[in-house]
Design a protein around this motif. Structure first.
Motif, PDB file in Angstrom:
ATOM      1  N   ASP A 247       0.796  -1.219   0.000  1.00  0.00           N
ATOM      2  CA  ASP A 247       0.000   0.000   0.000  1.00  0.00           C
ATOM      3  C   ASP A 247       0.834   1.278   0.000  1.00  0.00           C
ATOM      4  O   ASP A 247       0.351   2.333   0.386  1.00  0.00           O
TER       5      ASP A 247
ATOM      6  N   GLU B 162      -1.929   0.754  -9.277  1.00  0.00           N
ATOM      7  CA  GLU B 162      -1.976   1.557  -8.045  1.00  0.00           C
ATOM      8  C   GLU B 162      -3.340   1.397  -7.366  1.00  0.00           C
ATOM      9  O   GLU B 162      -3.589   1.978  -6.320  1.00  0.00           O
ATOM     10  N   LEU B 163      -4.221   0.652  -8.006  1.00  0.00           N
ATOM     11  CA  LEU B 163      -5.547   0.342  -7.457  1.00  0.00           C
ATOM     12  C   LEU B 163      -6.408   1.576  -7.208  1.00  0.00           C
ATOM     13  O   LEU B 163      -7.147   1.639  -6.222  1.00  0.00           O
ATOM     14  N   TYR B 164      -6.307   2.579  -8.066  1.00  0.00           N
ATOM     15  CA  TYR B 164      -7.205   3.712  -7.885  1.00  0.00           C
ATOM     16  C   TYR B 164      -7.740   4.208  -9.218  1.00  0.00           C
ATOM     17  O   TYR B 164      -7.139   3.987 -10.276  1.00  0.00           O
TER      18      TYR B 164
ATOM     19  N   PHE C 226     -14.084   2.824   0.365  1.00  0.00           N
ATOM     20  CA  PHE C 226     -13.314   2.858  -0.878  1.00  0.00           C
ATOM     21  C   PHE C 226     -13.002   4.272  -1.345  1.00  0.00           C
ATOM     22  O   PHE C 226     -12.450   4.466  -2.414  1.00  0.00           O
TER      23      PHE C 226
ATOM     24  N   LEU D 270     -10.859   7.379  -1.413  1.00  0.00           N
ATOM     25  CA  LEU D 270      -9.491   7.776  -1.061  1.00  0.00           C
ATOM     26  C   LEU D 270      -9.357   9.294  -1.034  1.00  0.00           C
ATOM     27  O   LEU D 270      -8.530   9.832  -0.301  1.00  0.00           O
TER      28      LEU D 270
ATOM     29  N   ARG E  17      -4.646   9.997  -3.563  1.00  0.00           N
ATOM     30  CA  ARG E  17      -4.738   8.827  -4.434  1.00  0.00           C
ATOM     31  C   ARG E  17      -3.960   7.653  -3.872  1.00  0.00           C
ATOM     32  O   ARG E  17      -3.725   6.688  -4.587  1.00  0.00           O
TER      33      ARG E  17
ATOM     34  N   MET F 161      -3.339   4.612  -0.844  1.00  0.00           N
ATOM     35  CA  MET F 161      -4.171   3.730  -0.019  1.00  0.00           C
ATOM     36  C   MET F 161      -4.242   4.184   1.439  1.00  0.00           C
ATOM     37  O   MET F 161      -5.234   3.990   2.113  1.00  0.00           O
ATOM     38  N   LYS F 162      -3.136   4.726   1.918  1.00  0.00           N
ATOM     39  CA  LYS F 162      -3.083   5.090   3.335  1.00  0.00           C
ATOM     40  C   LYS F 162      -2.714   6.557   3.454  1.00  0.00           C
ATOM     41  O   LYS F 162      -1.714   6.991   2.901  1.00  0.00           O
TER      42      LYS F 162
ATOM     43  N   THR G 278     -11.632  10.103  -5.955  1.00  0.00           N
ATOM     44  CA  THR G 278     -10.725   8.993  -6.213  1.00  0.00           C
ATOM     45  C   THR G 278     -11.173   7.808  -5.368  1.00  0.00           C
ATOM     46  O   THR G 278     -11.380   7.942  -4.166  1.00  0.00           O
TER      47      THR G 278
ATOM     48  N   LYS H 266     -10.680   3.599  -4.356  1.00  0.00           N
ATOM     49  CA  LYS H 266      -9.857   2.400  -4.388  1.00  0.00           C
ATOM     50  C   LYS H 266     -10.618   1.355  -5.192  1.00  0.00           C
ATOM     51  O   LYS H 266     -11.821   1.184  -5.012  1.00  0.00           O
TER      52      LYS H 266
ATOM     53  N   LEU I 140     -10.532  -2.798  -6.850  1.00  0.00           N
ATOM     54  CA  LEU I 140      -9.970  -4.109  -6.531  1.00  0.00           C
ATOM     55  C   LEU I 140     -10.103  -5.063  -7.713  1.00  0.00           C
ATOM     56  O   LEU I 140     -10.974  -4.876  -8.567  1.00  0.00           O
TER      57      LEU I 140
END
Lengths: 495, 364
Positions: free
Chosen positions: A385, B55-57, B127, B129, B146, B148-149, B174, B176, B178
Motif C-alpha cells: 500500500d 496503483e488500485l485507484y 473505498f 481515497l 490517491r 491507499m493510506k 478517487t 480504491k 480491486l
C-alpha cells in the motif's frame, strides 16, 4: 531534544486545577508529583518532551466526563493517552494541561462469535482483542507492529494500519462503533453494530482524529474469521527498482496478498544478526508476500505469486513450509525497528506514503539524502500500500545530529507529497509532522479542518497544537502547498 | 460542464441564499427527504481523469456514469468492490443520454448506498481515497488523495460519503478499486427467514469465501467468490443447489428490480446481523448476512422504527409515495446532542444552508 513552547495562555493556575480535579477523582487516580509525571512526558517519539500539570487516570466514564467538564470550565488543555506507543508525538503532554490516561479502561466487555464483534474499553491492547477472539476462530485484523503494547483507543485516534491492512483494511474499516465524550462532557454514540448508521459518517471523521475531537470510552470492533492457513513467499532482488516493479506486477495480476512488505539491504543487514530469519544479505531488497485463506486458495495464490515474482526477476524464492518458518520470515520485518535500534544510538522513523510506482525514485532520493546529511537510513516498506518507513539513524548525544535527522525526515515527507503521496500513512501528524501539513494542504482545507475541530471543541482544548497547524505557523514555515505541481492562488503574497 | 461552472453556480446561490438541489442522473430522486431547491445538474461534469490499475485507484469527475467506470475497470479485470446500484430502471427515457446510463459517481458517493458485497467488501466510504469538494460557499477543497493510506488531517473525504449532497458538491473523487474474483458461484437453499439469519451468521464466522447473500420467499441464495479452488471447496462443504443465471439475479438484487423490492412503502432496516426477527409484518428480503432486512407494506413508521432501534439498528423509509414521505422522516431521527453536532458540521461546509436542504434531515 526539543522542549515545546506553548502558544496558548495558561488560563487556570495549577493549584486551582488540582483542587478541582481532587473533587472529581480519588487520590489514586491523580498523579501530580514530578517523579510520577516523568513517564508521561513523551510517547514513542522521544525527541519531543513536555511535562504536564497532572495526569488523570479515571476508572470509569463518569470520571472521564467530570475531568473533561472541569478542564473545559477552567480552560485547561487535555491530552488523551493510551499506551504511549505513538510515533508522532500525538500523546505528548501540553505544558499547561493535563494528560488523561485511559490505561485503566482495560476490560474486554464482550466477544460475540456469531455477530463477529467485540466490545472493548479503549485501554485494551490491540493483541489482547485477537487473543480473546481466538477461541472462536476469529481475530481483530489491524496489526500495527506495536500490537503487543498499543491500545485500541490509540489505534482509533491514529487510524492505525499494520502489515495486513492491504487486504483487511485500516482501523477505520474495522471499527463499527465508538462511544465518545466531548470536551464539554457530552456523550456521543457514533456508528453502531448495525451497518451504515444514520446521519453523517462521524465514525470516519473521528477515527484518525488524533484525540482532537473527543475522548473514546468504548469501542465495538469487527472480528474476522482466522484463515485456515497462511504462507509467505520470500523473494530476493538484486535491484530495488525490480522489487518495486514486482509489487506492481503482483497487483496487476489481480492478487491482493494478505501482506506485501519490502526491506532494503541496510534493513536486512540490521535485522538478520538480531533475529536470524534467513534473509538473503546480498540482495538489494527482499519482498515478503503472504497468502492466506483455505489451503486450496493459498496453494493456488502462492503458485501465481511465484510465477509473477520469477517473471519480475527475483533471483531467489523461498516459500515458508511451516508456521514456524512463516513466523521466522516475518520476525525480521516485525523486529526491524528494535533491530535498527541496536546498531545506532537513536533512530527516527518516518511514515510517508507514495504511489507504488515511485518507489525506486524515492529510494534513490533517500540514498542521496543520506550523503547530503551524512546519516544512514534503513528502509522498511509496506510495499503493497505504498507506505514507506525509512529509519534514519542518528546520535542524540552529538550536537546537531537530531536537527540533521529531522531535516532529513522533513525532506522525505515533502518528497512524498511531491510524488503524489502523503506525509503520513498510519502514524499520524501529531506534533512531528505539523509543519509538513502546510505542504500537504492549502489554506482553505486547513481552515476547514479548524472549523471541524471547532464544531466538536470550540475552545480548542483537546490535544491543542497537534495534527492541524495554525495558518500563522504555516506562514512562518514558509513552504507552501503545491498541488499537482501548481502553486495555489499564485496571486497571493507569500511571506 | 467545468468545475469552474459548478463553483460559479454555488457562489451565486450562496450570495443569493438560493437553495440548490444537486443532481447527477437523478436515479436516486426517490431516496431521502423530499426534493427541494433549484436543480444544479452535475451530470455534464464527466469523464475519467486518471486510472492506474497497478496503483488500485481511479479518479473521475462526478457526472461520470458508474457504467462507464465499471466498463473501464472490467477491461483490466477490476471492479468497484462495494457493488453500487446503477438504478437505470428508475430513469425515464426522456432524459438525456447520460441519465439513461444510470447512476453517476457523484450520486453514488453522496447517497452512500452499497450493494450485495457490502458486508464482505465494505461500504462506499471504505473505498473513498479522496474528493475534490465544492463547498456551500463555492470554495474548492481537496481532501485525501490517491494513495491507499493517508492519515494527514481529518478524513473529510469519507465523511462526504452518504452526506446526500448537504456538505458540498463532489466535483471529483478517487476510489480504491480491486481485482475481480477469479471464480464465482451461487448456491441456493430452501429455508425460512429465521433459519437463513442463523445460517448466515454461522457461516460468516467461518473462513468461507462468501461475497453476498439474499433471502426472499423461503429461498436463500449465497454467493461465493474468490480463488477457484476456494470456491469449489466451499461449495462442496456447504451443499445447497447450484443455480443458473445467478449473475442476472445478483444484478436484479443490486438494482432492486427483483420482485422482492416491488411493493411500497419499502423500509430498509439495518440491524446487527444476529438480531432476531422484528415483531413487524411484511419481511420482503434479507441481505448482507442478516444485517439488512427489507419490509414492505403499510407498516406504522413509529412501530418499525421502535422495533429496529430496540434491536440495535435503524429503519429508513426507503421508497414510498409522496403522501407518506411528506409525513415521515426518511431516516431515523438523531439523538439531540448528535443532531446539534450535525448542524454545527453542516454550518462548517454550508453556512447558508443552500445545499440539498432537508434531503438528509428536515432540520438542515
Amino acid at each position: 531534544m526539543c522542549r515545546m513552547s506553548s502558544e496558548s495562555p495558561v488560563v487556570a493556575d495549577r493549584a486551582t486545577l488540582l483542587r478541582r480535579l481532587r473533587q472529581v477523582l480519588p487520590t489514586h487516580c491523580l498523579l501530580v508529583e514530578d517523579e510520577d509525571l516523568r513517564p508521561y512526558e513523551c510517547d514513542g517519539l522521544t525527541a519531543y518532551r513536555e511535562m504536564p500539570l497532572a495526569v488523570c487516570l479515571p476508572e470509569n466514564e463518569g470520571q472521564v466526563v467530570d475531568v473533561l467538564r472541569t478542564c473545559h470550565q477552567l480552560g485547561v488543555p487535555v491530552v488523551a493517552r493510551g499506551a504511549g506507543t505513538g510515533l508522532s508525538g500525538g500523546a505528548m503532554p501540553h505544558a499547561a494541561g493535563v494528560v488523561l490516561s485511559l490505561a485503566r479502561f482495560n476490560r474486554i466487555l464482550a466477544v460475540d462469535r456469531d455477530s463477529r464483534t467485540a466490545v472493548v474499553q479503549p485501554g485494551v491492547r490491540n493483541l489482547a482483542v485477537s487473543e480473546a477472539a481466538a477461541p472462536y476462530g476469529l481475530y481483530y485484523a489491524p496489526d500495527p507492529s506495536s500490537q503487543i503494547a498499543c491500545t485500541i483507543g490509540g489505534n482509533v485516534a491514529e487510524n492505525s494500519g499494520g502489515v495486513h491492512c492491504l487486504k483487511y483494511g485500516l482501523t477505520v474499516h474495522n471499527v463499527l462503533r465508538i462511544r465518545m465524550v466531548s470536551i464539554e462532557g457530552e456523550i456521543f454514540e457514533i456508528g453502531s453494530a448495525a451497518p451504515d448508521a444514520p446521519g453523517y459518517d462521524l465514525l470516519a471523521l473521528c477515527i484518525g482524529s488524533e484525540g482532537l475531537l473527543g475522548v473514546v470510552t468504548e469501542v465495538t470492533v469487527k472480528l474476522v474469521p482466522k484463515p485456515e492457513l497462511a504462507q509467505v513467499v520470500m523473494a530476493s532482488f538484486d535491484d530495488v527498482a525490480k522489487a518495486g516493479d514486482a509489487v506492481a506486477a503482483i497487483i496487476a495480476a489481480g492478487i491482493i496478498p494478505a501482506g506485501l512488505e519490502m526491506m532494503d539491504k541496510p534493513a536486512t543487514a540490521a535485522v538478520e544478526p538480531f533475529v536470524k530469519a534467513g534473509y538473503d544479505l546480498d540482495a538489494a531488497a527482499i519482498l515478503l508476500c503472504e497468502s492466506d485463506g483455505t489451503p486450496e486458495e493459498v496453494a493456488e495464490e502462492i503458485a501465481r505469486v511465484r510465477a509473477v515474482l520469477t517473471a519480475s526477476g527475483a533471483r531467489d524464492l523461498r516459500v515458508s513450509q511451516s508456521e514456524a518458518e512463516r513466523l521466522r520470515f516475518w520476525a525480521g520485518r516485525k523486529a526491524a525497528f528494535p533491530a535498527v535500534g541496536r546498531i545506532t544510538p537513536d533512530y527516527y522513523c518516518m511514515d510517508g506514503t507514495i504511489p507504488r510506482k515511485r518507489l525506486a525514485e524515492m529510494l534513490a532520493a533517500i540514498a542521496a539524502m543520506e550523503r547530503k546529511y551524512g546519516l544512514r537510513c534503513a528502509n522498511v516498506f509496506h510495499a503493497g500500500d505504498g507506505n514507506l518507513h525509512p529509519l534514519i539513524m542518528y546520535d542524540m548525544s552529538l550536537p546537531g545530529d537530531w536537527e540533521k535527522a529531522e531535516a532529513f525526515g522533513a525532506e522525505i515527507l515533502e518528497l512524498s507529497v511531491a510524488l503524489g503521496g502523503s506525509i503520513t500513512g498510519e502514524h499520524g501528524v501529531g506534533i512531528e509532522k505539523i509543519k509538513q501539513m502546510c505542504v500537504q494542504y492549502a489554506t482553505p482545507e486547513l481552515e476547514t479542518f479548524h472549523a471541524v475541530k471547532a464544531a466538536f471543541d470550540d475552545k480548542r482544548l483537546l490535544n491543542p497544537e497537534k495534527a492541524v497547524p495554525s495558518l500563522h505557523r504555516c506562514a512562518e514555515y514558509g513552504r507552501m502547498h503545491v498541488h499537482r505541481g501548481e502553486l495555489k492562488f499564485p496571486d497571493l503574497e507569500r511571506f | 460542464m467545468t468545475r469552474d461552472e459548478i463553483v460559479a453556480a454555488i457562489r451565486a446561490a450562496h450570495a443569493g441564499r438560493t437553495p440548490l438541489r444537486l443532481r447527477g442522473a437523478g436515479s436516486k430522486d426517490f431516496y431521502g427527504g423530499l426534493l427541494a431547491g433549484e436543480v444544479l445538474d452535475l451530470s455534464g461534469h464527466r469523464g475519467i481523469v486518471a486510472y492506474e490499475p497497478t496503483e488500485l485507484y481511479l479518479t473521475a469527475k462526478c457526472g461520470t456514469p458508474l457504467a462507464e467506470i465499471e466498463a473501464t475497470l472490467a477491461e483490466h479485470g477490476q471492479m468497484l468492490a462495494f457493488e453500487p446500484p446503477h438504478f437505470s430502471a428508475n430513469l425515464t427515457v426522456d432524459r438525456d443520454i447520460s441519465a439513461k446510463t444510470g447512476a453517476t459517481l457523484g450520486g453514488c458517493l453522496a447517497a452512500g448506498l452499497a450493494g450485495p458485497r457490502r458486508m464482505q467488501a465494505g461500504a462506499v466510504r471504505d473505498f473513498v481515497l479522496g474528493v475534490t469538494l465544492v463547498d456551500g460557499r463555492g470554495q474548492v477543497l481537496d481532501f485525501g488523495g490517491r494513495v491507499m493510506k493517508n492519515v494527514a488531517g481529518y478524513d473529510v473525504s469519507r465523511l462526504i460519503a452518504g452526506s446526500l449532497g448537504t456538505l458540498g458538491a463532489i466535483a471529483e473523487a478517487t476510489l480504491k478499486v480491486l481485482p475481480k474474483p477469479v471464480a464465482e458461484t451461487t448456491l441456493a437453499f430452501a429455508c425460512a427467514a429465521d433459519e437463513a439469519v442463523r445460517r448466515l451468521n454461522d457461516w460468516g464466522a467461518q473462513p468461507l469465501p462468501l461475497s453476498a447473500a439474499f433471502w426472499h420467499d423461503g429461498r436463500l441464495l449465497l454467493r461465493l467468490s474468490g480463488a477457484a479452488a476456494a470456491v469449489d471447496a466451499a461449495r462442496r462443504r456447504l451443499g445447497g443447489e447450484l443455480t443458473v443465471d445467478a449473475e442476472k439475479t445478483w444484478i436484479s438484487v443490486r438494482e432492486q428490480t427483483h420482485p422482492a423490492f416491488a411493493a411500497t412503502p419499502l423500509w430498509r432496516v439495518a440491524l446487527p446481523s444476529t438480531a432476531p426477527a422484528l415483531a413487524v409484518d411484511g419481511l420482503a428480503a434479507i441481505e448482507w448476512g442478516g444485517a439488512l432486512r427489507w419490509y414492505a407494506g403499510d407498516i406504522d413508521a413509529a412501530t418499525i422504527r421502535a422495533a429496529a432501534t430496540a434491536a440495535g439498528g435503524h429503519a429508513t423509509l426507503y421508497r414510498a409515495p409522496e403522501s407518506l414521505r411528506c409525513r415521515v422522516d426518511p431516516f431515523t431521527p438523531l439523538a439531540p446532542a448528535l443532531l446539534a453536532l450535525h448542524r454545527r458540521l453542516k454550518k462548517v461546509f454550508d453556512p447558508a444552508g443552500i445545499l440539498n436542504p432537508g434531503r438528509l434531515y428536515a432540520e438542515f
